[in-house]
Design a protein around this motif. Sequence first.
Motif, short mmCIF file in Angstrom:
data_model
loop_
_atom_site.label_atom_id
_atom_site.label_comp_id
_atom_site.label_asym_id
_atom_site.label_seq_id
_atom_site.Cartn_x
_atom_site.Cartn_y
_atom_site.Cartn_z
N ASP A 195 13.65 -0.44 -4.51
CA ASP A 195 13.72 -1.14 -5.79
C ASP A 195 12.43 -1.88 -6.08
OD1 ASP A 195 16.25 -0.19 -5.98
OD2 ASP A 195 17.26 -2.08 -5.54
N VAL A 196 12.00 -1.81 -7.33
CA VAL A 196 10.80 -2.51 -7.79
C VAL A 196 11.25 -3.82 -8.41
CG1 VAL A 196 8.83 -2.42 -9.33
CG2 VAL A 196 9.58 -0.35 -8.15
N ALA A 197 10.97 -4.92 -7.73
CA ALA A 197 11.44 -6.23 -8.17
C ALA A 197 10.35 -6.94 -8.97
CB ALA A 197 11.85 -7.08 -6.96
N THR A 198 10.23 -6.60 -10.23
CA THR A 198 9.28 -7.26 -11.11
C THR A 198 9.79 -7.16 -12.54
OG1 THR A 198 7.01 -7.32 -11.93
CG2 THR A 198 7.89 -5.17 -11.32
N ALA A 199 9.50 -8.21 -13.31
CA ALA A 199 9.88 -8.19 -14.72
C ALA A 199 8.81 -7.51 -15.56
CB ALA A 199 10.11 -9.61 -15.22
N GLU A 200 7.65 -7.21 -14.96
CA GLU A 200 6.56 -6.56 -15.69
C GLU A 200 6.88 -5.09 -15.94
OE1 GLU A 200 2.26 -7.55 -14.84
OE2 GLU A 200 3.19 -8.10 -12.93
N VAL A 201 6.22 -4.56 -16.95
CA VAL A 201 6.27 -3.11 -17.15
C VAL A 201 5.45 -2.45 -16.04
CG1 VAL A 201 5.62 -1.21 -18.67
CG2 VAL A 201 6.52 -3.33 -19.64
N VAL A 202 6.02 -1.44 -15.41
CA VAL A 202 5.36 -0.71 -14.32
C VAL A 202 4.97 0.67 -14.85
CG1 VAL A 202 5.66 0.27 -12.01
CG2 VAL A 202 6.65 -1.96 -12.56
N GLY A 203 3.76 1.11 -14.52
CA GLY A 203 3.27 2.39 -14.99
C GLY A 203 3.54 3.53 -14.03
N LEU A 204 3.70 4.72 -14.58
CA LEU A 204 3.85 5.96 -13.80
C LEU A 204 2.97 7.02 -14.43
CD1 LEU A 204 5.32 7.85 -11.74
CD2 LEU A 204 6.97 8.31 -13.57
N ALA A 205 2.04 7.58 -13.66
CA ALA A 205 1.13 8.59 -14.22
C ALA A 205 1.03 9.84 -13.38
CB ALA A 205 -0.27 7.99 -14.41
N HIS A 206 1.61 9.86 -12.17
CA HIS A 206 1.51 11.06 -11.35
C HIS A 206 2.74 11.93 -11.52
CE1 HIS A 206 4.00 8.61 -8.58
NE2 HIS A 206 4.39 9.76 -8.07
N GLY A 207 2.57 13.21 -11.23
CA GLY A 207 3.65 14.17 -11.35
C GLY A 207 3.97 14.82 -10.02
N PRO A 208 4.86 15.83 -10.01
CA PRO A 208 5.36 16.41 -8.77
C PRO A 208 4.28 16.98 -7.85
CG PRO A 208 6.77 17.03 -10.59
CD PRO A 208 5.60 16.33 -11.19
N TRP A 209 3.16 17.43 -8.40
CA TRP A 209 2.15 18.04 -7.54
C TRP A 209 0.97 17.13 -7.25
CZ3 TRP A 209 2.24 23.21 -10.72
CH2 TRP A 209 3.37 23.93 -10.37
#
Length: 377
Positions: free
Chosen positions: A122-136
Motif C-alpha cells: 500500500d502507498v500511504a500518501t495523500a499526494e498524487v502518485v505517478g505511473l509511467a512504466h508499462g509491462p515491458w
Amino acid sequence: MKARIYRLAKQVSDGGIRALGGLRGSWTAADGPALLPAVPAQPVPLPRNADQLPADFRALFGHGIALAERRVHRLHRAVVSWHGVVFQHLRLFLPSVWATPRLPPEFDGTFLLRQWLGRRHDVATAEVVGLAHGPWAAGNYYHWLVDTLPRLHLLQRTHPGCPLLVPEPIPAYVRQTAAMFGFERLVPLPAGAVARVPELAMPDYPAPSGFQDGSLSLASRNRVMEALGIAGFAGQRRVYVSRSRQRLRRLLNETAIEPLLTQYGFETLYFEELSFAEQVRLMTETTVLVGVHGANLTNMLFMRPGATVVELMNRSTHAEVFNPCYYYLANALQLSYYCLPCQGTSGEDHWQANNSDLEVEYAALQRVFANIFPSDF
C-alpha cells in the motif's frame, strides 16, 4: 494430467471473472484533458538499402500508424501491479496495456484477484502518485528510454515532481533519467506485488509498442543531453556495438567481419562496460552505428539527425520474430536506416527464433558499407 486439469480450471476461472468484469463495461478513460492531439498515419521511408532486401522482407517495412489523443489520466483508489498494469474491482484499465495489444489476456481473469489475494504494497500518501512504466519496462533499457521517458515528459506537465512508482530492482539509468525529468522521489514496487494507490496519475503511451512519437522522442533526448551538460553533437566516430558477451542474439561470425570493420574505421565497443552517461556522450560523437537487433541500438536516441544506423536483423518474416522497432525509432529521430537480414541459428520455436544467434553475410555487409561510404570503397 494434473497440468491439464490446472489449465482447464484456470480457463474456467478466467472466463468467469472476465464475464463479471464485462458486466460493468470497459474501463478506458479517467479524468484528464488531452495534452497531445491525434496524429494520422504517415508513410515511413523504406530502409536505404530496400532494393537489396528480399521482396518478402522488404514488404514488412514502410507501414505507418495513427496516434490517438494522449492525456494524463487521474484515477482514484487504483490498484497497480509491479509491471505497471492498473486494475480495480475485476476491471482492467485498458490504457495501461493498450500499447501492447497482445498482452491484455495475460492481465485478465484470475490476475484481477490480486487486488484482494495478492502480495500488497500500500502507498500511504495523500499526494498524487505517478505511473509511467508499462509491462515491458521493468529492467528493459529500450522500453524505459523509448516508451517511459516520453510518458515522464507528459507527466511532468501535469504533476511535476510527484512521487513515481517504479519496479524493483531499480537500475541506475532509471534513477538517473527519472531525476532528469524532475522525479527524484521514487516509490519502489517489489517484484510480484500490487500497490493500492489513493490517487494515481498515469500518462498514455506515446504510441503503440514498437512505434514512437518523434517529437516526444526528440524532446526526451534533448532533456537527457541537457541534464548531462552535453551542448551538441561533435565527432565522426564509427561504432560497431558487439553482443558477444550477451546470452542472446550474438553475431557468431563476428571475427570474420573484423577486417571489414577495420577497413572502414569502426571501433568495436561493448556498451555494458560503459555507464549511462558514457553511452550517451559516445553516441553524440557517433555518425555510424552498426549492431545486432537488441537494446544496444536504443542508444541511437542520442545520435545527431542525419547519422546512420545499420541493424543486423533476423531474416525471419514471422510476426513473432520480426520486430521493426529500431527502424521506426531511426525514422522518428531523422536517422538514415539500413537493415541487413541475417541467418538465424535456432529452431522453429518462435521464442528461440526471436532470441537466436545470427550469422551475417560478409558480401552483404560490404555492399551496405559501399553505399554508406562510397568514397572509401
